[in-house]
Write an enzyme that holds these catalytic residues in place. Structure first.
Site, PDB file in Angstrom:
ATOM      1  N   LYS A 266       2.400  -3.369   7.204  1.00  0.00           N
ATOM      2  CA  LYS A 266       2.592  -3.569   5.758  1.00  0.00           C
ATOM      3  C   LYS A 266       4.040  -3.225   5.369  1.00  0.00           C
ATOM      4  CE  LYS A 266      -0.186  -4.535   3.090  1.00  0.00           C
ATOM      5  NZ  LYS A 266      -0.695  -5.872   2.625  1.00  0.00           N
TER       6      LYS A 266
ATOM      7  N   TYR B 144      -1.244  -0.272  11.161  1.00  0.00           N
ATOM      8  CA  TYR B 144      -1.541  -1.005   9.909  1.00  0.00           C
ATOM      9  C   TYR B 144      -0.418  -0.773   8.907  1.00  0.00           C
ATOM     10  CZ  TYR B 144      -3.261  -1.370   5.108  1.00  0.00           C
ATOM     11  OH  TYR B 144      -3.354  -1.634   3.761  1.00  0.00           O
TER      12      TYR B 144
ATOM     13  N   THR C  62       0.831  -1.205   0.000  1.00  0.00           N
ATOM     14  CA  THR C  62       0.000   0.000   0.000  1.00  0.00           C
ATOM     15  C   THR C  62       0.865   1.255   0.000  1.00  0.00           C
ATOM     16  OG1 THR C  62      -1.419   1.298   1.470  1.00  0.00           O
ATOM     17  CG2 THR C  62      -0.143  -0.407   2.520  1.00  0.00           C
ATOM     18  N   ASP C  63       0.301   2.349  -0.494  1.00  0.00           N
ATOM     19  CA  ASP C  63       1.042   3.625  -0.438  1.00  0.00           C
ATOM     20  C   ASP C  63       1.195   4.105   1.008  1.00  0.00           C
ATOM     21  OD1 ASP C  63      -1.611   4.363   0.048  1.00  0.00           O
ATOM     22  OD2 ASP C  63      -1.564   6.121  -1.263  1.00  0.00           O
ATOM     23  N   GLU C  64       0.426   3.505   1.925  1.00  0.00           N
ATOM     24  CA  GLU C  64       0.496   3.968   3.319  1.00  0.00           C
ATOM     25  C   GLU C  64       1.849   3.680   3.960  1.00  0.00           C
ATOM     26  OE1 GLU C  64      -2.905   3.696   5.813  1.00  0.00           O
ATOM     27  OE2 GLU C  64      -4.270   3.514   4.127  1.00  0.00           O
TER      28      GLU C  64
HETATM   29  P1  NAD Z   1     -10.135  -6.655   3.119  1.00  0.00           P
HETATM   30  O1  NAD Z   1     -10.021  -6.476   4.586  1.00  0.00           O
HETATM   31  O2  NAD Z   1     -11.408  -6.345   2.429  1.00  0.00           O
HETATM   32  O3  NAD Z   1      -9.750  -8.149   2.733  1.00  0.00           O
HETATM   33  C1  NAD Z   1      -8.722  -8.873   3.367  1.00  0.00           C
HETATM   34  C2  NAD Z   1      -9.014 -10.353   3.184  1.00  0.00           C
HETATM   35  O4  NAD Z   1      -7.930 -11.077   3.779  1.00  0.00           O
HETATM   36  C3  NAD Z   1     -10.305 -10.817   3.875  1.00  0.00           C
HETATM   37  O5  NAD Z   1     -11.052 -11.615   2.991  1.00  0.00           O
HETATM   38  C4  NAD Z   1      -9.803 -11.605   5.068  1.00  0.00           C
HETATM   39  O6  NAD Z   1     -10.690 -12.646   5.461  1.00  0.00           O
HETATM   40  C5  NAD Z   1      -8.488 -12.163   4.540  1.00  0.00           C
HETATM   41  N1  NAD Z   1      -7.545 -12.503   5.613  1.00  0.00           N
HETATM   42  C6  NAD Z   1      -7.236 -11.756   6.712  1.00  0.00           C
HETATM   43  N2  NAD Z   1      -6.361 -12.416   7.490  1.00  0.00           N
HETATM   44  C7  NAD Z   1      -6.094 -13.600   6.867  1.00  0.00           C
HETATM   45  C8  NAD Z   1      -5.276 -14.721   7.184  1.00  0.00           C
HETATM   46  N3  NAD Z   1      -4.525 -14.744   8.290  1.00  0.00           N
HETATM   47  N4  NAD Z   1      -5.247 -15.760   6.323  1.00  0.00           N
HETATM   48  C9  NAD Z   1      -6.017 -15.763   5.203  1.00  0.00           C
HETATM   49  N5  NAD Z   1      -6.823 -14.743   4.863  1.00  0.00           N
HETATM   50  C10 NAD Z   1      -6.862 -13.658   5.682  1.00  0.00           C
HETATM   51  O7  NAD Z   1      -8.930  -5.788   2.510  1.00  0.00           O
HETATM   52  P2  NAD Z   1      -8.744  -5.162   1.061  1.00  0.00           P
HETATM   53  O8  NAD Z   1      -9.117  -3.741   1.113  1.00  0.00           O
HETATM   54  O9  NAD Z   1      -9.328  -6.061   0.029  1.00  0.00           O
HETATM   55  O10 NAD Z   1      -7.152  -5.210   0.957  1.00  0.00           O
HETATM   56  C11 NAD Z   1      -6.496  -6.322   0.361  1.00  0.00           C
HETATM   57  C12 NAD Z   1      -5.003  -6.045   0.309  1.00  0.00           C
HETATM   58  O11 NAD Z   1      -4.750  -4.857  -0.429  1.00  0.00           O
HETATM   59  C13 NAD Z   1      -4.383  -5.839   1.690  1.00  0.00           C
HETATM   60  O12 NAD Z   1      -3.129  -6.469   1.718  1.00  0.00           O
HETATM   61  C14 NAD Z   1      -4.226  -4.322   1.789  1.00  0.00           C
HETATM   62  O13 NAD Z   1      -3.142  -3.977   2.616  1.00  0.00           O
HETATM   63  C15 NAD Z   1      -3.962  -3.959   0.337  1.00  0.00           C
HETATM   64  N6  NAD Z   1      -4.358  -2.595  -0.054  1.00  0.00           N
HETATM   65  C16 NAD Z   1      -5.620  -2.142   0.203  1.00  0.00           C
HETATM   66  C17 NAD Z   1      -5.983  -0.868  -0.213  1.00  0.00           C
HETATM   67  C18 NAD Z   1      -7.386  -0.335   0.004  1.00  0.00           C
HETATM   68  O14 NAD Z   1      -7.633   0.843  -0.257  1.00  0.00           O
HETATM   69  N7  NAD Z   1      -8.335  -1.135   0.455  1.00  0.00           N
HETATM   70  C19 NAD Z   1      -5.057  -0.058  -0.893  1.00  0.00           C
HETATM   71  C20 NAD Z   1      -3.771  -0.569  -1.148  1.00  0.00           C
HETATM   72  C21 NAD Z   1      -3.445  -1.844  -0.730  1.00  0.00           C
HETATM   73  P1  TYD Z   2     -10.149   4.948   5.315  1.00  0.00           P
HETATM   74  O1  TYD Z   2     -11.185   4.550   4.328  1.00  0.00           O
HETATM   75  O2  TYD Z   2     -10.172   4.342   6.669  1.00  0.00           O
HETATM   76  O3  TYD Z   2      -8.749   4.704   4.595  1.00  0.00           O
HETATM   77  P2  TYD Z   2      -7.252   5.108   5.074  1.00  0.00           P
HETATM   78  O4  TYD Z   2      -7.291   5.655   6.427  1.00  0.00           O
HETATM   79  O5  TYD Z   2      -6.562   3.802   4.999  1.00  0.00           O
HETATM   80  O6  TYD Z   2      -6.784   6.090   4.059  1.00  0.00           O
HETATM   81  O7  TYD Z   2     -10.207   6.532   5.492  1.00  0.00           O
HETATM   82  C1  TYD Z   2     -10.048   7.419   4.395  1.00  0.00           C
HETATM   83  C2  TYD Z   2     -10.033   8.840   4.937  1.00  0.00           C
HETATM   84  O8  TYD Z   2     -11.324   9.146   5.470  1.00  0.00           O
HETATM   85  C3  TYD Z   2      -9.042   9.049   6.070  1.00  0.00           C
HETATM   86  O9  TYD Z   2      -8.479  10.339   5.961  1.00  0.00           O
HETATM   87  C4  TYD Z   2      -9.906   8.968   7.317  1.00  0.00           C
HETATM   88  C5  TYD Z   2     -11.228   9.515   6.840  1.00  0.00           C
HETATM   89  N1  TYD Z   2     -12.423   8.955   7.520  1.00  0.00           N
HETATM   90  C6  TYD Z   2     -13.385   9.811   8.063  1.00  0.00           C
HETATM   91  O10 TYD Z   2     -13.267  11.053   8.032  1.00  0.00           O
HETATM   92  N2  TYD Z   2     -14.482   9.256   8.662  1.00  0.00           N
HETATM   93  C7  TYD Z   2     -14.637   7.901   8.755  1.00  0.00           C
HETATM   94  O11 TYD Z   2     -15.664   7.437   9.342  1.00  0.00           O
HETATM   95  C8  TYD Z   2     -13.655   7.037   8.190  1.00  0.00           C
HETATM   96  C9  TYD Z   2     -13.789   5.541   8.281  1.00  0.00           C
HETATM   97  C10 TYD Z   2     -12.559   7.626   7.566  1.00  0.00           C
END
Ligand code: NAD
Ligand code: TYD
Length: 338
Positions: free
Chosen positions: A155, A151, A124-126
């Protein structure tokens, strides 16, 4: 191509990847522990396909992971499995450290024994931390990682471990670092689906702090397309940033969604800021554009409208996420194919 072993494929981004891969006729083995965000309903349109197998389990379970490598000839691993929500990591980091770091190490140790061709770590970019203000230069792959919340730190820990396996063992790893995703099937604790869900229910929408934090949004299907371009043409040992050059302040995205949904801005409720809240994320995607010819295809406003429509059509899905008992019932009654 041999089998692709996907972890976390029942979550938001993983399920979008799996659906796309199955449609491309690739063979997918999906291992997912089905935590609160893992939902087999996300994949019920493809669960009967011959080229798809689901296995419920933990990436930290070495015996189970090894049995999968023994049974299926795996050539590619795509590791989505993670604890993914910043607010939950602020409440406690154990699960994040275990799955995100230890789990990645376990997968790599076993994958090494079976001589896979490619291991794609979905990062992730985080991991870069935040940019101070709107004028700061965006993150490139060469930027130092400097995560701010547990988090992001977990990562980043995984990224360091992956990098060390590449250097030490010549392990065939690639890391992708994408910006904030949105789209169908995202658990409604994350900002965009939370706005849509709560607006549909005419409930107040919490906006953290001054609402001026900036996130760089990408539609999930664009992220998934970028991952296929990395799988096909990415260079082992490299890191690729993925983003759509689409930075928006939280307050602006919130107002935009309310306007599209015809809802009143009085639903906005300013609440106490998130601890350590990252100010701005901004990804420079020049490398993947130049080297892999990748460009996001979706126009933000249209993708947001599509996402809003999806939540309107699938409000029951979102309700079941919030009331986990039905989701758990569905997940527990899934019949595994053998
Ligand atoms: P999500 O929480 O929706 O999905 C995560 C999945 O992983 C779930 O289905 C969960 O059951 C499974 N999981 C958790 N722990 C596990 C374990 N120990 N063994 C097997 N499965 C397990 O998350 P997401 O938003 O789909 O993110 C997926 C990936 O992408 C993550 O690695 C996250 O860091 C990365 N990512 C997410 C974002 C975003 O904006 N959501 C952006 C960049 C990168
Ligand atoms: P989020 O979707 O949790 O993603 P991330 O923190 O990983 O970027 O949050 C996106 C942005 O929205 C972040 O700046 C926090 C803000 N936010 C709110 O203002 N209210 C909320 O209820 C949530 C969940 C996030």
């Amino acid at each position: 191509m041999d089998n692709i072993f996907v972890t976390g494929g029942a979550g938001f981004i993983g399920s979008s990847f799996v659906r796309n891969a199955v449609k491309r006729d690739l063979k997918i083995i999906n291992l997912d522990i089905l935590n609160y965000a893992g939902n087999l309903k996300n994949l019920n349109d493809i669960e009967d396909k011959k080229n798809y197998v689901f296995i419920k389990g933990d990436i930290c379970d070495e015996g189970l992971v090894e049995s999968i490598f023994k049974k299926y000839k795996i050539s590619i691993v795509v590791n989505f499995a993670a604890e993914s929500h910043v607010d939950r990591s602020i409440m406690g980091s154990n699960g994040f450290i275990k799955t995100n770091i230890l789990g990645t190490g376990i997968l790599m140790d076993i994958a090494r024994k079976y001589n896979i061709d490619r291991f794609l770590q979905i990062s992730t970019d985080e991991v870069y931390g935040d940019l101070e203000n709107e004028l700061a230069e965006r993150f490139t792959e060469k930027s130092q990682i400097y995560p701010s919340n547990p988090y992001a730190a977990s990562k980043a820990g995984a990224d360091m471990l992956v990098g060390s396996y590449y250097r030490t063992h010549k392990f065939p790893a690639i890391i992708s670092r994408c910006s904030n995703n949105f789209g169908p099937y995202q658990f409604p604790e994350k900002f965009i689906p939370l706005i849509i869900y709560r607006a549909l229910k005419n409930k107040s929408i919490p906006l953290y702090g001054d609402g001026l934090n900036i996130r760089d949004w990408i539609f999930v299907e664009d992220h998934v397309e970028a991952l296929f371009s990395i799988i096909e043409n990415g260079k082992i040992g490299e890191i690729y940033n993925i983003g759509s050059e689409n930075e928006i302040r939280n307050i602006d995205i919130l107002k935009m969604i309310l306007k599209i949904m015809n809802k009143n801005e009085s639903l906005i409720e300013y609440v106490k800021d998130r601890k350590g809240h990252d100010r701005r994320y901004g990804i420079d995607p020049s490398k993947i554009r130049k080297e892999l010819n990748f460009e996001s295809k979706h126009i933000f406003e249209i993708a947001i409208e599509k996402t809003i429509q999806w939540y309107k059509d699938n409000i029951k899905w979102a309700e079941e996420c919030i009331d986990g008992s039905y989701r758990d019932y569905y997940n527990n009654n899934y019949k595994m194919k053998e």
